[in-house]
Each structure stands twice: as structure tokens, then as C-alpha cells.
Design a protein around this motif. Structure first.
Motif, PDB file in Angstrom:
ATOM      1  N   ALA A   1       0.254   4.237  -0.242  1.00 39.74           N
ATOM      2  CA  ALA A   1      -0.284   5.437   0.401  1.00 39.74           C
ATOM      3  C   ALA A   1      -0.064   5.439   1.911  1.00 39.74           C
ATOM      4  CB  ALA A   1      -1.779   5.556   0.101  1.00 39.74           C
TER       5      ALA A   1
ATOM      6  N   ASP B   1      -1.023  -1.116 -13.803  1.00 41.46           N
ATOM      7  CA  ASP B   1      -1.025   0.314 -13.497  1.00 41.46           C
ATOM      8  C   ASP B   1       0.183   0.933 -14.195  1.00 41.46           C
ATOM      9  OD1 ASP B   1      -0.841   2.880 -12.497  1.00 41.46           O
ATOM     10  OD2 ASP B   1      -1.177   2.316 -10.408  1.00 41.46           O
TER      11      ASP B   1
ATOM     12  N   ASP C   1      -3.331   9.822  -7.440  1.00 42.91           N
ATOM     13  CA  ASP C   1      -4.161   8.646  -7.192  1.00 42.91           C
ATOM     14  C   ASP C   1      -5.606   8.824  -7.639  1.00 42.91           C
ATOM     15  OD1 ASP C   1      -1.915   7.527  -6.137  1.00 42.91           O
ATOM     16  OD2 ASP C   1      -2.542   7.654  -4.042  1.00 42.91           O
TER      17      ASP C   1
ATOM     18  N   ASN D   1      -4.668   0.028  -5.989  1.00 41.95           N
ATOM     19  CA  ASN D   1      -5.929   0.410  -6.628  1.00 41.95           C
ATOM     20  C   ASN D   1      -7.069  -0.524  -6.242  1.00 41.95           C
ATOM     21  OD1 ASN D   1      -4.828   2.603  -8.247  1.00 41.95           O
ATOM     22  ND2 ASN D   1      -3.818   1.025  -9.468  1.00 41.95           N
TER      23      ASN D   1
ATOM     24  N   ASN E   1       0.869  -1.183   0.000  1.00 43.45           N
ATOM     25  CA  ASN E   1       0.000   0.000   0.000  1.00 43.45           C
ATOM     26  C   ASN E   1       0.901   1.227   0.000  1.00 43.45           C
ATOM     27  OD1 ASN E   1      -1.802   2.066   0.354  1.00 43.45           O
ATOM     28  ND2 ASN E   1      -2.349   1.518   2.458  1.00 43.45           N
TER      29      ASN E   1
ATOM     30  N   ARG F   1       1.352   1.559  -5.983  1.00 44.12           N
ATOM     31  CA  ARG F   1       0.011   2.061  -5.723  1.00 44.12           C
ATOM     32  C   ARG F   1      -0.981   0.913  -5.528  1.00 44.12           C
ATOM     33  NH1 ARG F   1      -0.450   6.791  -8.916  1.00 44.12           N
ATOM     34  NH2 ARG F   1      -0.068   5.385 -10.679  1.00 44.12           N
TER      35      ARG F   1
ATOM     36  N   ALA G   1       5.378   5.821  -8.728  1.00 42.35           N
ATOM     37  CA  ALA G   1       4.287   5.580  -7.777  1.00 42.35           C
ATOM     38  C   ALA G   1       3.429   4.387  -8.191  1.00 42.35           C
ATOM     39  CB  ALA G   1       3.422   6.836  -7.653  1.00 42.35           C
ATOM     40  N   GLY G   2       3.255   4.209  -9.500  1.00 42.40           N
ATOM     41  CA  GLY G   2       2.415   3.117  -9.981  1.00 42.40           C
ATOM     42  C   GLY G   2       2.919   1.742  -9.593  1.00 42.40           C
TER      43      GLY G   2
END
Length: 320
Positions: A14, A285, A292, A48, A12, A46, A42-43
Motif C-alpha cells: 500500500a 493471502d 484491501d 495484512n 507493504n 499486501r 495484489a495479494g
């Protein structure tokens, strides 16, 4: 025969605690000249919501699976309940303390066969690779061999590992050279390994670790993905299994969805129309460092929710 376990890598990006780890590692250990293409965007980290829907697909299409192992860095999805069928494996349980933290999936996956109590037969999935049709276990674990899926598109031809190529291309180049030295009759297939589930045997991974100790040591020296040290589980292991007679090669035009592709909408339409008949598919991604809340990312969860609306037994009821 024992059931087939399922292994995921999950992160995760984030999570503020994890972000501080990444920032600290970037300051101390990241050499931009060594970073692989897309190796720290970041992808790559990330979330999702793919893992949640992946477990829903697993429950729908392969309900008779064994234990689920989620390999992660001191994290737990907020929606995941404490189910006896799921075991969280912290990086620290597999990777020596001096090598932590690690942000290179190629490093982390080199330890998968060391997961405690893992079954001999297991399937390794990234959380963005889904089963899309009922799983027939004999398709994945035939008595004579395991399937290795290649993309139908040929890989770029290079003699040496390239700083501006993807990790998969460089992994193929590494395989060509190393396997060519090990097997006098080796013929390198000029294809990339597909984004697919990996049917693996724990004992076979241990055998390669013994034969290719120097490659395992190299990939286990990384913190971030390096163009000079490609992953070995996603290519070399698979080609080596073919050479040893443990696996057979298959070319398959599987459905691959790139979230930032100009044709992503058509790719999602194909997923909707073929869902239930696809052995597997990937939603990658590729929005890299976009925010995001980018609509292209929101479309991923929207489509997955449409296709897999029924919560799995692994979810805390009512969580979003």
C-alpha cells in the motif's frame, strides 16, 4: 553455540512510493507472457499485519532466538520500534543496482545467505508462516540433519515447466530435472514442499550457489516472478540438501489456511482450537486482486489479534 537468527521478507504493497516503483517496472520490464500464475497480484504484496503478529508468535514460542533480519525495499513497518534485536536489510544491500527494483521473492531470497553478520544457522520465514507452539531448537537443527517438510498431497505430474502452473509446481519440476542430472540415483519425491519455516545453514546455501551458479544467475535475472524461471530456495535447495545428506524429508499435514477458501472459517476454527500445539501454520493471502477492505482479509487480523493480543518488545507502544 551461537543463537539462531530469523530472516523475513516483508513488503507493504500500500506504500505509494513502492507502488510507483512497481508501476514503472511493469511498464518497462513486465512481459505478460512470461508472468507466473499469481505472480503479480495484489495479494502477493499486501500487508495484512502478519509480520507484527509473527513477531509476537516468535517472542512467545521462541524467545531465545538470535537477531531478526527483515529484508525489504526501503520500507519500515509503522509500528516497528528501533530495537537492537531487529535489523532492516534493504534490497540494495544485497542485490546489484542494475537488477533493482525486484518484485520476485524467488530472486530476493537467493541472496539471503549474503546478509551481513547473519548467523551460520538461521530460520527463514515468510511473514505469513508462524510458529504455533514452543520451539525446540533440536527439532530444527539436529546434529545429523535439518528437517525438510513436504505436503502430504502429491504434486501434479509434468515433464516440463508449465505456464499455467503455480511457482511451487514448476519449482518441483525444475528440481526433478536438475537434480536428476547431478545425482545418478536421484529419486524425485512427487510432493510439494510445505509452507513451513526453513531451517538453513549459510555455508550450505553458499555451496549450492557455487554448484548451481547458472540457476542462481537465472533467478537473479527476474524482476517479476516468471513461470519460465521458478524459485530455487523454496524447493531445489531443500531437495538438494536431502541428496547431500544435510537434511531429511518429513511429510507433515501442517495447518494451511487460504484466506479466500470457502472453508476458511473452518480453517480458522481449527487454528483457534489447536493454537499452542501447532509446530507451525500458514495463513496465505489468496484473495489476489480483491480490495484491501475485503471481509475475508479483515478476518485474518481479527483471528491473529485474538490469538496473539500481547504486543512484542519490537512494537512502538500504542500504535495500531
Amino acid at each position: 553455540m551461537d543463537k539462531v537468527d530469523i530472516v523475513y521478507l516483508w513488503v507493504n504493497g500500500a506504500d505509494p512510493v513502492w507502488q510507483r516503483k512497481r508501476q514503472g517496472a511493469q511498464q518497462q520490464k513486465l512481459d505478460p507472457s512470461e508472468l507466473a500464475q499469481y505472480g503479480n497480484v495484489a495479494g502477493r504484496y499486501r500487508d495484512n499485519g502478519e509480520l507484527r503478529y509473527n513477531l509476537r508468535a516468535l517472542e512467545r514460542f521462541f524467545p531465545d532466538h538470535g537477531q531478526i533480519y527483515i529484508v525489504t525495499d526501503a520500507q519500515k513497518p509503522a509500528w516497528l520500534n528501533d530495537h537492537p534485536g531487529v535489523t532492516l536489510i534493504d534490497h540494495a544491500e544485497l542485490i546489484p543496482e542494475h537488477a533493482l527494483p525486484v518484485f520476485d521473492a524467488g530472486h530476493i531470497e537467493s541472496y539471503l545467505h549474503h546478509i551481513p553478520k547473519l548467523s551460520e544457522r538461521f530460520i527463514y520465514l515468510n511473514d505469513d508462516i508462524f510458529f504455533g507452539a514452543p520451539v525446540c531448537l533440536t527439532d530444527w537443527f539436529k546434529p545429523e540433519s535439518l528437517p525438510v517438510f513436504f505436503d502430504t498431497q502429491a504434486a501434479p505430474e509434468h515433464n516440463e515447466i508449465q505456464p499455467n502452473e503455480t511457482a511451487l509446481v514448476n519449482a518441483s519440476i525444475l528440481s526433478k530435472h536438475w537434480l536428476g542430472r547431478q545425482f545418478s540415483n536421484y529419486q524425485h519425491r512427487p510432493w510439494l514442499c510445505a509452507h513451513s519455516p526453513r531451517a538453513l545453514l549459510k555455508s550450505v546455501m553458499a555451496e549450492l550457489e557455487s554448484e548451481a551458479a547458472e540457476l542462481f544467475a537465472a533467478v537473479r535475472s527476474t524482476t517479476f516472478r516468471s513461470w519460465q524461471i521458478p524459485p530455487i530456495i523454496s524447493d531445489l535447495l531443500l531437495r538438494w540438501m536431502i541428496c547431500k545428506g544435510y537434511a531429511t524429508a518429513h511429510q507433515q499435514q501442517a495447518l494451511y489456511i487460504s484466506s479466500c477458501d470457502t472453508e476458511a472459517e473452518q480453517q480458522f476454527a481449527a487454528l483457534r482450537s489447536q493454537f499452542g500445539a501447532l509446530p507451525f501454520f500458514c495463513i496465505n493471502d489468496t484473495c489476489d486482486d480483491c480490495p484491501d477492505h475485503d471481509p475475508r482479509l479483515q478476518a485474518v487480523e481479527q483471528v491473529l489479534q485474538q490469538l496473539l493480543p500481547q504486543p512484542s518488545r519490537f512494537e512502538i507502544p500504542g500504535t495500531v
